[in-house]
Design a protein around this motif. Structure first.
Motif, short mmCIF file in Angstrom:
data_model
loop_
_atom_site.label_atom_id
_atom_site.label_comp_id
_atom_site.label_asym_id
_atom_site.label_seq_id
_atom_site.Cartn_x
_atom_site.Cartn_y
_atom_site.Cartn_z
N ALA A 63 0.84 -1.20 0.00
CA ALA A 63 0.00 0.00 0.00
C ALA A 63 0.88 1.25 0.00
N GLN A 64 1.94 1.23 0.79
CA GLN A 64 2.85 2.38 0.84
C GLN A 64 3.56 2.57 -0.51
N ALA A 65 3.98 1.47 -1.13
CA ALA A 65 4.65 1.56 -2.42
C ALA A 65 3.70 2.13 -3.47
N THR A 66 2.43 1.74 -3.42
CA THR A 66 1.44 2.27 -4.36
C THR A 66 1.25 3.77 -4.15
N LYS A 67 1.18 4.20 -2.89
CA LYS A 67 1.02 5.62 -2.61
C LYS A 67 2.25 6.42 -3.06
N ASP A 68 3.44 5.81 -2.90
CA ASP A 68 4.67 6.50 -3.27
C ASP A 68 4.79 6.73 -4.77
N LYS A 69 4.14 5.91 -5.57
CA LYS A 69 4.19 6.07 -7.02
C LYS A 69 3.62 7.40 -7.47
N VAL A 70 2.66 7.92 -6.71
CA VAL A 70 2.01 9.19 -7.07
C VAL A 70 2.26 10.25 -6.01
N TRP A 71 3.37 10.15 -5.32
CA TRP A 71 3.81 11.10 -4.32
C TRP A 71 2.75 11.30 -3.24
N GLU A 72 2.11 10.19 -2.85
CA GLU A 72 1.09 10.15 -1.81
C GLU A 72 -0.08 11.07 -2.08
N ARG A 73 -0.35 11.32 -3.36
CA ARG A 73 -1.52 12.12 -3.73
C ARG A 73 -2.59 11.18 -4.26
N GLU A 74 -3.82 11.45 -3.89
CA GLU A 74 -4.93 10.65 -4.39
C GLU A 74 -5.10 10.91 -5.88
N THR A 75 -5.35 9.87 -6.62
CA THR A 75 -5.58 10.04 -8.05
C THR A 75 -7.08 10.12 -8.30
N LYS A 76 -7.43 10.74 -9.40
CA LYS A 76 -8.84 10.84 -9.75
C LYS A 76 -9.03 10.34 -11.17
N ASP A 77 -10.24 10.00 -11.48
CA ASP A 77 -10.58 9.48 -12.80
C ASP A 77 -10.48 10.63 -13.81
N PHE A 78 -9.57 10.49 -14.78
CA PHE A 78 -9.38 11.54 -15.76
C PHE A 78 -10.21 11.36 -17.01
N ARG A 79 -11.04 10.29 -17.04
CA ARG A 79 -11.87 10.11 -18.23
C ARG A 79 -12.81 11.29 -18.35
N ASP A 80 -13.06 11.67 -19.53
CA ASP A 80 -13.93 12.81 -19.76
C ASP A 80 -15.39 12.44 -19.45
N PRO A 81 -16.24 13.45 -19.27
CA PRO A 81 -17.64 13.18 -18.94
C PRO A 81 -18.34 12.32 -19.99
N GLU A 82 -17.97 12.45 -21.25
CA GLU A 82 -18.59 11.65 -22.30
C GLU A 82 -18.30 10.17 -22.09
N ALA A 83 -17.07 9.84 -21.71
CA ALA A 83 -16.71 8.44 -21.47
C ALA A 83 -17.48 7.89 -20.28
N ARG A 84 -17.68 8.72 -19.24
CA ARG A 84 -18.46 8.26 -18.09
C ARG A 84 -19.91 8.03 -18.49
N ALA A 85 -20.43 8.86 -19.40
CA ALA A 85 -21.81 8.67 -19.88
C ALA A 85 -21.93 7.35 -20.63
N TRP A 86 -20.95 7.03 -21.47
CA TRP A 86 -20.98 5.75 -22.18
C TRP A 86 -20.91 4.60 -21.19
N ALA A 87 -20.10 4.76 -20.14
CA ALA A 87 -19.94 3.70 -19.14
C ALA A 87 -21.27 3.43 -18.43
N ARG A 88 -22.07 4.47 -18.19
CA ARG A 88 -23.38 4.27 -17.57
C ARG A 88 -24.29 3.41 -18.43
N LEU A 89 -24.06 3.43 -19.75
CA LEU A 89 -24.85 2.61 -20.67
C LEU A 89 -24.26 1.21 -20.83
N GLY A 90 -23.17 0.94 -20.13
CA GLY A 90 -22.54 -0.37 -20.22
C GLY A 90 -21.57 -0.51 -21.37
N ILE A 91 -21.12 0.62 -21.93
CA ILE A 91 -20.21 0.60 -23.07
C ILE A 91 -18.89 1.21 -22.61
#
Length: 181
Positions: A63-91
């Protein structure tokens, strides 16, 4: 830079050492802002024995090694809103909406790579051949189809006569073509 604090007035904290403690080392992995002070030789010895992960499980270490990969910063989903909309449709991929044609290059006709006139392209499809085949290879495919479709070869059955005529027409197109060697 040696890491020595030239202004330190402390003595080395190693038992029996009377030298000035100009080098600092953390007291424990969970207390990194409190230090012990050592001379050069004893800080080296202390650092060789130091283990930040001592007492931690393998899961905590990973867990510590995983956090260290991103300098202990939480990552967020960078997919654009359109991709999230497609994901809601199961695509997962918007190109799935188009089916098998989604990734087909529109600049290439059919499965071939050669530019052929439409009549020859149609002839290739009828003969179940490829446009990168030689004339001899296309002829083998033509002969195999004739053996299957000809009434003399299938017990006098004339139900496939129209398809047989198409195969003969297709071979005539390829036979006269300059595009096949």
């Amino acid at each position: 830079m040696s890491g020595a604090s030239e202004t330190s007035t402390r003595l080395c904290e190693h038992e029996g050492c009377e030298l000035p403690g100009k080098f600092r080392a953390p007291k424990a992995p969970d207390v990194l802002d409190e230090y012990k002070w050592f001379c050069k030789d004893h800080v080296r010895e202390y650092n060789l024995k130091w283990n930040f992960f001592q007492g931690q499980t393998e899961a905590e270490l990973n867990a510590q090694a995983t956090k260290d990969k991103v300098w202990e910063r939480e990552t967020k989903d960078f997919r654009d809103p359109e991709a999230r909309a497609w994901a809601r449709l199961g695509i997962e991929d918007p190109h799935q909406v188009l089916g098998n044609n989604a990734t087909r290059n529109p600049g290439k006709q059919g499965v071939g790579t050669r530019r052929l006139p439409p009549t020859e392209r149609r002839a290739i499809e009828i003969l179940d051949a490829r446009d990168n085949w030689s004339k001899a290879d296309v002829r083998k495919s033509y002969k195999a189809l004739i053996k299957v479709l000809h009434p003399d070869m299938n017990g006098g059955d004339r139900s496939q006569e129209d398809q047989l005529q198409e195969v003969v027409w297709a071979w005539d197109q390829i036979k006269e073509s300059r595009n096949f060697k």
